[in-house]
Every structure is written in structure tokens, then in C-alpha cells.
Motif scaffolding. Structure first.
Motif, PDB file in Angstrom:
ATOM      1  N   ALA A 296     -12.819 -16.725  38.791  1.00 27.03           N
ATOM      2  CA  ALA A 296     -12.426 -17.853  39.649  1.00 27.03           C
ATOM      3  C   ALA A 296     -11.259 -17.479  40.548  1.00 27.03           C
ATOM      4  O   ALA A 296     -11.225 -17.848  41.729  1.00 27.03           O
ATOM      5  N   VAL A 297     -10.296 -16.741  40.003  1.00 27.72           N
ATOM      6  CA  VAL A 297      -9.137 -16.321  40.799  1.00 27.72           C
ATOM      7  C   VAL A 297      -9.576 -15.404  41.927  1.00 27.72           C
ATOM      8  O   VAL A 297      -9.145 -15.542  43.084  1.00 27.72           O
ATOM      9  N   LEU A 298     -10.459 -14.453  41.620  1.00 26.84           N
ATOM     10  CA  LEU A 298     -10.978 -13.561  42.658  1.00 26.84           C
ATOM     11  C   LEU A 298     -11.723 -14.344  43.727  1.00 26.84           C
ATOM     12  O   LEU A 298     -11.635 -14.035  44.922  1.00 26.84           O
ATOM     13  N   ASP A 299     -12.462 -15.370  43.285  1.00 26.73           N
ATOM     14  CA  ASP A 299     -13.214 -16.203  44.219  1.00 26.73           C
ATOM     15  C   ASP A 299     -12.266 -16.955  45.150  1.00 26.73           C
ATOM     16  O   ASP A 299     -12.475 -17.032  46.360  1.00 26.73           O
ATOM     17  N   VAL A 300     -11.216 -17.526  44.587  1.00 25.70           N
ATOM     18  CA  VAL A 300     -10.239 -18.269  45.399  1.00 25.70           C
ATOM     19  C   VAL A 300      -9.537 -17.331  46.382  1.00 25.70           C
ATOM     20  O   VAL A 300      -9.267 -17.695  47.538  1.00 25.70           O
ATOM     21  N   MET A 301      -9.248 -16.104  45.922  1.00 21.78           N
ATOM     22  CA  MET A 301      -8.564 -15.127  46.783  1.00 21.78           C
ATOM     23  C   MET A 301      -9.518 -14.412  47.730  1.00 21.78           C
ATOM     24  O   MET A 301      -9.100 -13.599  48.548  1.00 21.78           O
ATOM     25  N   GLU A 302     -10.835 -14.714  47.586  1.00 18.68           N
ATOM     26  CA  GLU A 302     -11.879 -14.119  48.432  1.00 18.68           C
ATOM     27  C   GLU A 302     -11.896 -12.595  48.334  1.00 18.68           C
ATOM     28  O   GLU A 302     -12.055 -11.884  49.325  1.00 18.68           O
ATOM     29  N   LEU A 303     -11.715 -12.096  47.109  1.00 13.99           N
ATOM     30  CA  LEU A 303     -11.789 -10.665  46.846  1.00 13.99           C
ATOM     31  C   LEU A 303     -13.115 -10.332  46.179  1.00 13.99           C
ATOM     32  O   LEU A 303     -13.595 -11.074  45.327  1.00 13.99           O
ATOM     33  N   GLU A 304     -13.706  -9.211  46.552  1.00 14.53           N
ATOM     34  CA  GLU A 304     -14.986  -8.797  45.990  1.00 14.53           C
ATOM     35  C   GLU A 304     -14.778  -7.600  45.068  1.00 14.53           C
ATOM     36  O   GLU A 304     -14.437  -6.514  45.513  1.00 14.53           O
ATOM     37  N   VAL A 305     -14.981  -7.836  43.779  1.00 13.68           N
ATOM     38  CA  VAL A 305     -14.949  -6.768  42.771  1.00 13.68           C
ATOM     39  C   VAL A 305     -16.243  -6.917  41.981  1.00 13.68           C
ATOM     40  O   VAL A 305     -16.331  -7.746  41.071  1.00 13.68           O
ATOM     41  N   PRO A 306     -17.288  -6.161  42.335  1.00 12.52           N
ATOM     42  CA  PRO A 306     -18.618  -6.383  41.758  1.00 12.52           C
ATOM     43  C   PRO A 306     -18.644  -6.467  40.231  1.00 12.52           C
ATOM     44  O   PRO A 306     -19.298  -7.340  39.670  1.00 12.52           O
ATOM     45  N   ALA A 307     -17.937  -5.563  39.563  1.00 10.74           N
ATOM     46  CA  ALA A 307     -17.952  -5.560  38.093  1.00 10.74           C
ATOM     47  C   ALA A 307     -17.387  -6.880  37.546  1.00 10.74           C
ATOM     48  O   ALA A 307     -17.954  -7.495  36.641  1.00 10.74           O
ATOM     49  N   MET A 308     -16.280  -7.334  38.122  1.00  8.47           N
ATOM     50  CA  MET A 308     -15.661  -8.569  37.643  1.00  8.47           C
ATOM     51  C   MET A 308     -16.467  -9.786  38.060  1.00  8.47           C
ATOM     52  O   MET A 308     -16.498 -10.800  37.350  1.00  8.47           O
ATOM     53  N   GLN A 309     -17.129  -9.716  39.206  1.00 16.18           N
ATOM     54  CA  GLN A 309     -17.971 -10.825  39.630  1.00 16.18           C
ATOM     55  C   GLN A 309     -19.145 -10.999  38.677  1.00 16.18           C
ATOM     56  O   GLN A 309     -19.598 -12.126  38.437  1.00 16.18           O
ATOM     57  N   PHE A 310     -19.629  -9.887  38.125  1.00 14.04           N
ATOM     58  CA  PHE A 310     -20.717  -9.972  37.142  1.00 14.04           C
ATOM     59  C   PHE A 310     -20.202 -10.471  35.803  1.00 14.04           C
ATOM     60  O   PHE A 310     -20.692 -11.458  35.251  1.00 14.04           O
ATOM     61  N   LEU A 311     -19.163  -9.801  35.285  1.00 14.74           N
ATOM     62  CA  LEU A 311     -18.639 -10.178  33.974  1.00 14.74           C
ATOM     63  C   LEU A 311     -17.970 -11.545  34.000  1.00 14.74           C
ATOM     64  O   LEU A 311     -17.963 -12.255  32.996  1.00 14.74           O
ATOM     65  N   GLY A 312     -17.397 -11.928  35.131  1.00 12.12           N
ATOM     66  CA  GLY A 312     -16.699 -13.198  35.240  1.00 12.12           C
ATOM     67  C   GLY A 312     -17.589 -14.373  35.569  1.00 12.12           C
ATOM     68  O   GLY A 312     -17.113 -15.513  35.596  1.00 12.12           O
ATOM     69  N   SER A 313     -18.866 -14.128  35.853  1.00  6.31           N
ATOM     70  CA  SER A 313     -19.773 -15.260  36.072  1.00  6.31           C
ATOM     71  C   SER A 313     -19.897 -16.015  34.753  1.00  6.31           C
ATOM     72  O   SER A 313     -20.060 -15.410  33.687  1.00  6.31           O
ATOM     73  N   PRO A 314     -19.793 -17.352  34.783  1.00  6.90           N
ATOM     74  CA  PRO A 314     -19.754 -18.113  33.524  1.00  6.90           C
ATOM     75  C   PRO A 314     -20.931 -17.843  32.588  1.00  6.90           C
ATOM     76  O   PRO A 314     -20.739 -17.767  31.373  1.00  6.90           O
ATOM     77  N   ALA A 315     -22.131 -17.707  33.129  1.00  7.56           N
ATOM     78  CA  ALA A 315     -23.296 -17.495  32.269  1.00  7.56           C
ATOM     79  C   ALA A 315     -23.179 -16.182  31.501  1.00  7.56           C
ATOM     80  O   ALA A 315     -23.528 -16.102  30.312  1.00  7.56           O
ATOM     81  N   ILE A 316     -22.704 -15.117  32.171  1.00  4.25           N
ATOM     82  CA  ILE A 316     -22.558 -13.814  31.508  1.00  4.25           C
ATOM     83  C   ILE A 316     -21.366 -13.820  30.562  1.00  4.25           C
ATOM     84  O   ILE A 316     -21.445 -13.328  29.424  1.00  4.25           O
TER      85      ILE A 316
END
Length: 488
Positions: A296-316
Motif C-alpha cells: 500500500a505504501v509503494l502504491d501511494v508513493m507510486e513506486l514500482e517494485v515487481p517483487a513487492m507488488q506481487f508479495l504485497g498484494s492482499p490475496a498473495i
């Protein structure tokens, strides 16, 4: 359609839903579906358009929330089976002492322990609260009771993975990570301030032990007790042997009452279970929540980190939490008890799935009509106006229906079009709906009676600790949301 007819259609439909649930005891899932269909037909969507809109709303909502509900319920079932809550409360008492423990327990209940059903939390943690209460002074019973009520209800309505917060996020299309992040920002000050206010009031004389307390039930040998699943409004007696709590007197925050297996050895870790370190029991859940927050923090800051976007998605993230908790449960409980806990978790999720989906269908039908532009014209002068309005609507619905989750989700669905039209962040509408749905929890709520019974309160005492206490939290939360609206 004329402006007055739009308001009449939606108003009549909502009143009809409330009457179906409260007076005729129709299941909320069916009542909401009928309300959605009625609004669609009366507002000119037509038969085919109404069905398509309802199906689309149901599917979109479940796509957002379905897996999260399943994973959250499973984690809660496993933690409950391993006796994690009782051990946590004891540890918090040792760490924070009598004066600090209401705040420590309250913040725990309102945040990361929301995977466990609210009624289950009351049943398994109440004996520990009763042991702590005398150490808090003459008003100790009232302080612990209001802590339970404020933290559990605030968490379920505003904090992911609380089922109410998940349902609100799904109905408004709010990313779950952002709902958790901003919900945390609202929940923490709300819980602390509300418990502080009620503690001061009780110690100043608002709590009278002679009139506000009564003999508690003997739950030491209970073999079954009420358990609710989010969404239903009537307590259904469970058939079978064993001692029970008093019959529920009204609606529940959460849903149809199912059998809660709290026989000796199931409320905590059963005899023979391996005692795992307390931190280890909660580690998978805490890691999952940390991953979601990071995403969520990365999303708010509009930063793209593919690994964290995958692991940080709520379903995963929550799936990893389920896997980790299950591995610990396999070691602590054995394969048979692990499977039993998982089966009970899946059974509990069914009603929640249906209610969440049909709530999305109702919101979709309302959003497809002309209510959004109409409300925008009425309340568009200030961002504060729709926030106050959604709080009032949720509060009124809750007073009538008695379900925090149902009233919050319905209010959020009605006001969702306003957020888009005004450029107002939907998170503010969702948080305001959750805050309003906390107002005036009273005798129509099964949670009210569970708190009254298990924490040794008279009805008068429960009205003070639960009705007044959670209403204070509702108003405090509204204030925090209004402050937050200045920055979002």
C-alpha cells in the motif's frame, strides 16, 4: 426520472430491506437482493439491465474480496484452535501492567486479531478479562467491558482484515492495502481516545458496580456457545448437547449463529498439543499484514517494485499467512486437528461470501441510476457534507438493523457515486461509513448480549459500556476521518 422519484425509489427500497430483516426475519442476503432488484426495476434499468447490473456488481465485489475473506477466516480458525488469544492477553498483562493493558489489548483486538470472529473473541477472552478487572479498581469491570466493545466493533468496521472493512473496500473499489493503511490511521487514535474517555467517565462515577454488574455465567465447563458469521441479524439456536450461553436477543454483527466448539481443549490448545512460542503463532499473520502495508505504501508513493507488488498484494500476502499458520498448526495440533480447523473455517465463510457479493450487487444497481449526480448537486459544496451524510445514513441503518457490516456496506454503496463525482477519495466515504455503523449498538445486536453475559454486566451496565462506549468511538472516528479529509 424526476429527482423526487429517484429519492423515493431508493428510500422505499432501503426501508423495505430493513423491515424484511428486522420485522419478518428474512435473511439479509435475500433481503438485500430483493432490494437491489426492486431499485433496478423501479429506476428504469429494465429486467435484463437489472439482472446484468446485479450480476456484474456481485462478480466485481467477489473478485476483490472473495479470496481475502477465505484466507482471513482460515487464519482466524487456526489461531483460535491453537489458543493464541488467551496466551496473548496473558502476555500483554505481564508486559503493560493493569493500567496499560486495556489499551494494549484493545489495539490488538482492533488490528491484527480481526481474523478471528468477534463473538469467538468474546467467548475465549472474557475469562481473562474478568481476572484483570479487579486490578483496575472499582470500575474495572466496566473498563474491560467497554474496551472489548470499542476495540472489537471498531476493528471489524474499519480495519482490514476485519470483515466489515473488507466488504466496504470491495463495494467502493478501494484497494485493500490502502483500506488497511488508512483504517489503521483512524483505528489507533479512535481506540485509544475512546477507551480513555470511557475510563475517565467510569472512574468519575458513571459506572456503579452495584447496579451495573451482576453474577456472571459459569462458562468454565461450557461445551458450546454462540458464534456469528458476518452478516446475519438473527440468532439461531444451535441444536445438540452441552451447556450454552443465554439465548441471543437480537441481531448479530456477524451472521447466522453456529456452534462454537469451545469444549475443554478447543478454547485453548488441547491437552497434548505442543506449546509453540507465542510470537511464532502470530508471525505468519504479522508478516502478511506487513507485506500488505508495504504494498500500500509503494502504491501511494507510486513506486514500482515487481517483487513487492506481487508479495504485497492482499490475496498473495494472506495466502502466505494461511500457509505459514497451517504449517505451525500441523506441528502444534497434528494433521487431524489441523484439517478439522480448516473445515470449520471454510464452513464459516459461506454466509460471508453471499452477503459480500449481494452487497456489491446493491451498490452496483444504485450506482447505475441517477442517484449519484443528484446527491452531488445537493452535497457538492463541501467534501465534509458527503462524509457527514454517509456517517448519518450508516448510523440510522445500524440503529434499525443492528448489523455493523450490513449498515456500513449499504451506506457506502449509496454514497459511492458522490465520491467519484466530487473527486473525493473513496477511502473517506468508506471510513465514514464504517464510523457511522458503530453508532448506538444496542439490544438488537447479538454482540451486545454476549458482552453483557460473558463480562458479568447488567443490561444497564451493557448499555453504558457497549452502547455509550462504541457510540463515543463512532463520533471520535468521524472526527478523525474529517481531519483526514483535509489531507486526502
Amino acid at each position: 426520472m424526476a429527482e423526487w422519484s429517484i429519492l423515493v425509489v431508493v428510500g422505499v427500497a432501503i426501508i423495505a430491506v430493513v423491515l424484511l430483516i428486522v420485522k419478518f426475519h428474512v435473511n439479509p442476503v435475500i433481503a438485500l437482493a430483493l432490494g437491489a432488484a426492486g431499485i433496478g426495476l423501479a429506476s428504469g434499468l429494465g429486467a435484463v439491465g437489472t439482472v446484468e447490473t446485479m450480476a456484474g456488481g456481485f462478480g466485481d465485489t467477489m473478485a476483490e474480496a472473495g479470496l481475502l475473506i477465505a484466507w482471513g477466516v482460515l487464519i482466524g480458525s487456526l489461531l483460535n484452535r491453537m489458543g493464541a488469544v488467551e496466551r496473548l492477553v496473558e502476555a500483554l498483562l505481564k508486559a503493560f501492567g493493569p493500567k496499560g493493558v486495556p489499551y494494549a489489548i484493545g489495539l490488538s483486538f482492533a488490528t491484527y486479531l480481526q481474523t478471528i470472529f468477534i463473538d469467538v473473541m468474546i467467548v475465549i477472552a472474557a475469562p481473562l478479562a474478568r481476572r484483570i478487572a479487579p486490578r483496575l479498581g472499582k470500575a474495572g469491570a466496566g473498563i474491560m467491558a467497554t474496551m472489548f466493545a470499542i476495540s472489537l466493533e471498531t476493528g471489524i468496521a474499519l480495519m482490514v482484515p476485519g470483515i466489515g472493512a473488507v466488504m466496504i473496500a470491495a463495494s467502493l473499489g478501494i484497494p485493500i492495502g490502502q483500506m488497511m493503511l488508512w483504517g489503521f490511521v483512524v483505528v489507533v487514535p479512535t481506540v485509544i481516545i475512546s477507551i480513555f474517555i470511557m475510563t475517565i467517565a467510569f472512574r468519575a462515577g458513571f459506572w456503579n458496580p452495584e447496579l451495573d454488574e451482576q453474577e456472571i455465567i459459569d462458562d468454565s465447563n461450557a461445551t458450546a456457545a454462540p458464534r456469528s458469521v458476518s452478516g446475519a441479524t438473527s440468532a439461531v439456536p444451535v441444536q445438540g448437547g452441552g451447556a450454552r450461553t443465554r439465548p441471543a436477543h437480537g441481531s448479530s454483527d456477524g451472521g447466522a449463529v453456529l456452534q462454537l466448539e469451545t469444549e475443554t481443549g478447543r478454547a485453548g490448545a488441547a491437552a497434548g498439543d505442543k506449546q509453540m512460542p507465542l510470537l511464532l503463532l502470530f508471525t505468519p499473520l504479522l508478516i502478511a499484514l506487513a507485506l500488505i502495508a508495504s504494498g500500500a505504501v509503494l502504491d501511494v508513493m507510486e513506486l514500482e517494485v515487481p517483487a513487492m507488488q506481487f508479495l504485497g498484494s492482499p490475496a498473495i500476502a494472506l495466502l502466505l499467512g494461511v500457509v505459514g499458520t497451517a504449517l505451525i498448526g500441523r506441528w502444534a495440533l497434528g494433521a487431524k486437528e489441523l484439517e478439522r480447523a480448516l473445515v470449520h473455517g471454510f464452513k464459516d465463510a459461506g454466509q460471508i461470501f453471499a452477503l459480500t457479493g449481494v452487497g456489491g450487487a446493491l451498490a452496483a444497481v444504485i450506482g447505475a441510476g441517477e442517484l449519484g449526480p443528484l446527491l452531488t448537486s445537493y452535497f457538492g459544496a463541501s467534501a465534509f457534507a458527503p462524509i457527514l451524510l454517509v456517517w448519518v445514513i450508516a448510523a440510522i441503518l445500524h440503529i434499525a438493523v443492528g448489523s455493523v457490516t450490513l449498515s456500513a456496506m449499504t451506506a457506502a454503496g449509496i454514497l459511492a457515486p458522490v465520491a467519484a463525482s466530487l473527486g473525493l477519495d473513496p477511502i473517506l466515504i468508506g471510513l465514514a461509513a464504517g464510523a457511522g455503523a458503530l453508532f448506538c449498538i444496542h439490544v438488537t445486536s447479538n454482540t451486545f448480549w454476549l458482552l453483557q453475559t460473558f463480562l458479568g454486566q447488567s443490561v444497564r451496565g451493557a448499555l453504558k459500556s457497549t452502547t455509550v462506549g462504541v457510540s463515543v468511538a463512532s463520533i471520535v472516528a468521524l472526527g478523525v476521518v474529517l481531519v483526514l479529509s483535509v489531507f486526502l
